[in-house]
Scaffold this motif. Structure first.
Motif, PDB file in Angstrom:
ATOM      1  N   TYR A 128       1.604   1.807  -4.916  1.00 40.38           N
ATOM      2  CA  TYR A 128       0.429   2.071  -4.074  1.00 40.38           C
ATOM      3  C   TYR A 128      -0.688   2.684  -4.918  1.00 40.38           C
ATOM      4  CZ  TYR A 128      -2.275   4.272  -0.249  1.00 40.38           C
ATOM      5  OH  TYR A 128      -3.267   4.680   0.621  1.00 40.38           O
ATOM      6  N   ALA A 129      -0.327   3.663  -5.742  1.00 37.92           N
ATOM      7  CA  ALA A 129      -1.319   4.335  -6.584  1.00 37.92           C
ATOM      8  C   ALA A 129      -1.878   3.395  -7.649  1.00 37.92           C
ATOM      9  CB  ALA A 129      -0.691   5.564  -7.241  1.00 37.92           C
ATOM     10  N   LEU A 130      -1.029   2.524  -8.195  1.00 35.37           N
ATOM     11  CA  LEU A 130      -1.464   1.638  -9.279  1.00 35.37           C
ATOM     12  C   LEU A 130      -2.543   0.647  -8.833  1.00 35.37           C
ATOM     13  CD1 LEU A 130       1.862   0.772 -11.178  1.00 35.37           C
ATOM     14  CD2 LEU A 130       0.072   2.383 -11.825  1.00 35.37           C
ATOM     15  N   TYR A 131      -2.577   0.308  -7.540  1.00 32.25           N
ATOM     16  CA  TYR A 131      -3.617  -0.611  -7.070  1.00 32.25           C
ATOM     17  C   TYR A 131      -4.909   0.129  -6.729  1.00 32.25           C
ATOM     18  CZ  TYR A 131      -5.787  -4.611  -4.750  1.00 32.25           C
ATOM     19  OH  TYR A 131      -6.637  -5.630  -4.398  1.00 32.25           O
ATOM     20  N   ARG A 132      -4.823   1.414  -6.579  1.00 25.73           N
ATOM     21  CA  ARG A 132      -6.006   2.199  -6.225  1.00 25.73           C
ATOM     22  C   ARG A 132      -6.666   2.845  -7.447  1.00 25.73           C
ATOM     23  NH1 ARG A 132      -5.887   3.569  -0.601  1.00 25.73           N
ATOM     24  NH2 ARG A 132      -6.967   5.541  -1.008  1.00 25.73           N
TER      25      ARG A 132
END
Length: 564
Positions: free
Chosen positions: A487-491
């Protein structure tokens, strides 16, 4: 040196569990520690060095010296690839195993020579007189295959080759009993539980009568726990024995029944071994005498060591050659030709498999294999999970779906994808997808798969320079930390991973739902439909307030995907 005196069963090598890891681990040992004494210090140093390698999977906590011995003293030493006394040394068999073109032949020779008893596994009573893998091969050949349960129940008691007929008879009786289960309205699960209790009670009757039923993990006496522990151990041996047989290239396995069998093309090879290999153990004068025969790289002779026999194999499989042009070739050149013919046949086999999958002919079979894996019935479940996910994507997608696992001559998976490569790559006209799978769960899932999956994704984007690349991460049960990581890697724009990483976590249930929806849809999904879905699932990471909401929205979206 280990003692097997008074033991009631044989064992098969269980470490490493997957024999394809042997070459990398042996190479790491000899390149960094050859010539040194194999003591607690070098054992710890070796394990720490091993843990830094890309192919390493394991933990760096606990007794590292013990973990090193567990990896090296078993298969590498027992099968004669390394000598640990007086110092660490690569044997002649080990050299050929690491550097030769035909590691499966070297491995086969060493399996055949493995015996109980030996200077490595001593027996004061001289009761053990068996070459476990040789007799296992014989049973597989003569009985048309063996199941994981048959090996765990009966082969494990074959402490002498003279007991072979008794073990074979027990297996035939077992099969006869099994054939009447439906008529007696008895479940297979109940039948197997009863058979293990009966057979283990027979094997360990003296221990049970004497009250010697303690298990290592629990000092309390309990017959039930004793039986369950022994059953688990026997099935571990059974599982490992099948994996090791398959590495020889002579055997395959039915992924649904977990039954190992001789490859049709390799029956002559197995017959040659059974007819020409002495069944009794090698009579050694001392440890050096035993090592001399164990470390020999080209003994015993195999069926394919004879030119005429290889020529016969080639002519039977292909009409591209004539006898005259083959007779002037060396044995090694002939082996190369034969291998290329088999590879061509295998390519055609895999293409036919994918064609059937795209037509959804094997929909029920794919679902059945997933069930056998989640029910813990499969041998080498991680390998077959990777293979079955490849089958699922081949069925679902209309792109070029490439599995990086290795398959045997029957198209059955043999090894998982190597380190530093995605498990599966799906190629389309205007986008690609890499797929990573795991059976791990909990915190271990995040530790093992979090960074590597992102690294594979980033490396693939850099290598291919594709504008649109998706990553799909699949596990039976998703760990919250792993979901949060993706989730964090796409943001966050991270250059190391090629920018924002579009890695979508799917549970096995999500994948099965997508397959079912596509199968039941009036219009089968195309590449454009797949892309639209993946864009939406990844973009949900930007429109949701947390990783938990993202995960929930993914599952909700999957429920309605491809329905028309």
């Amino acid at each position: 040196m280990a003692s097997i005196t008074d033991k009631k069963t044989i064992f098969f090598v269980t470490s490493p569990r997957s024999p394809d890891k042997l070459i990398n681990e042996i190479r790491t040992l000899v390149e960094n520690f050859e010539g040194e004494k194999w003591n607690e210090k070098t054992q710890k140093d070796f394990y720490l060095h091993l843990s830094k390698q890309d192919f390493f999977k394991g933990s760096t906590t606990g007794d590292l010296a013990f973990k090193a011995r567990d990896r090296i003293n078993r298969a590498p030493k027992a099968l004669g690839f390394v000598d640990l006394s007086p110092v660490i040394k690569l044997t002649n068999a080990g050299k050929l195993f690491l550097t030769g073109k035909r590691s499966e032949e070297v491995f086969l020779r060493q399996l055949i020579k493995f015996q109980l008893h030996s200077p490595y596994h001593t027996d004061k009573n001289d009761a053990f007189r068996v070459k476990p893998y040789l007799e296992l091969m014989r049973l597989v050949y003569e009985l048309g295959g063996l199941s994981k349960h048959e090996i765990g129940l009966f082969v494990i008691g074959l402490t002498s080759y003279k007991k072979y007929d008794d073990v074979k008879s027990r297996i035939l009786d077992f099969r006869k009993e099994k054939s009447g289960l439906r008529k007696r309205k008895v479940s297979y699960k109940q039948f197997i539980a009863e058979e293990f209790e009966k057979e283990l009670s027979r094997l360990f009757a003296e221990k049970i009568k004497g009250g010697e039923i303690f298990i290592r993990q629990n000092k309390k006496q309990s017959l039930g726990k004793f039986i369950r522990a022994k059953k688990s151990n026997h099935l571990d041996y059974s599982d490992a024995s099948i994996r090791y047989l398959r590495m020889t290239g002579l055997f395959s396995m039915n992924p649904r029944s977990s039954k190992v069998y001789v490859l049709e093309e390799r029956k002559k090879d197995v017959e040659f071994i059974l007819e020409n290999t002495p069944r009794d153990i090698f009579k050694y004068k001392n440890e050096d005498d035993y090592k001399t025969q164990l470390f020999a790289a080209t003994e015993p002779k195999l069926f394919v060591d004879d030119k005429e026999r290889i020529i016969s194999k080639i002519l039977r499989k292909s009409n591209e050659f004539n006898t005259g042009e083959l007779e002037i070739k060396t044995t090694e050149e002939l082996k190369d030709i034969y291998k290329s013919i088999l590879q061509k046949s295998l390519t055609e086999l895999v293409e036919n498999e994918q064609s059937k999958l795209k037509d959804y002919e094997d929909f029920d079979d794919v679902d059945e294999v997933f069930s056998s894996i989640t029910n813990r019935e499969a041998v080498d479940p991680s390998l077959f999970f990777e293979w079955n996910v490849w089958r699922a994507f081949s069925m679902l997608d209309d792109g070029d779906i490439q599995g990086n696992f290795k398959v045997d001559d029957d198209g059955v998976p043999l090894y998982t994808a190597p380190a530093n490569t995605p498990d599966i790559v799906c190629k389309y006209k205007d986008f690609d997808t890499i797929v990573e799978v795991t059976l791990s769960s909990g915190q271990k899932q995040y530790e093992m798969e979090g960074e590597p999956v992102a690294r594979h994704y980033g490396n693939y984007r850099k290598e291919t320079q594709k504008d649109v690349v998706f990553g799909i991460f699949i596990a039976p049960k998703l760990n919250d930390a792993a979901v949060a990581h993706y989730y964090a890697l796409y943001r966050i724009n991270i250059e190391h991973y090629g920018g924002k990483a579009k890695i979508i976590p799917l549970s096995l249930d999500d994948l099965k739902t997508l397959l079912k929806n596509a199968y039941q849809s009036k219009k089968r999904p195309k590449a454009a439909d797949i892309k639209t879905l993946f864009v939406h699932l990844s973009d949900l990471a930007l429109s949701t307030s947390s990783e938990k909401e993202w995960r929930q929205k993914i599952s909700e979206t999957v429920q309605g995907a491809f329905i028309q």
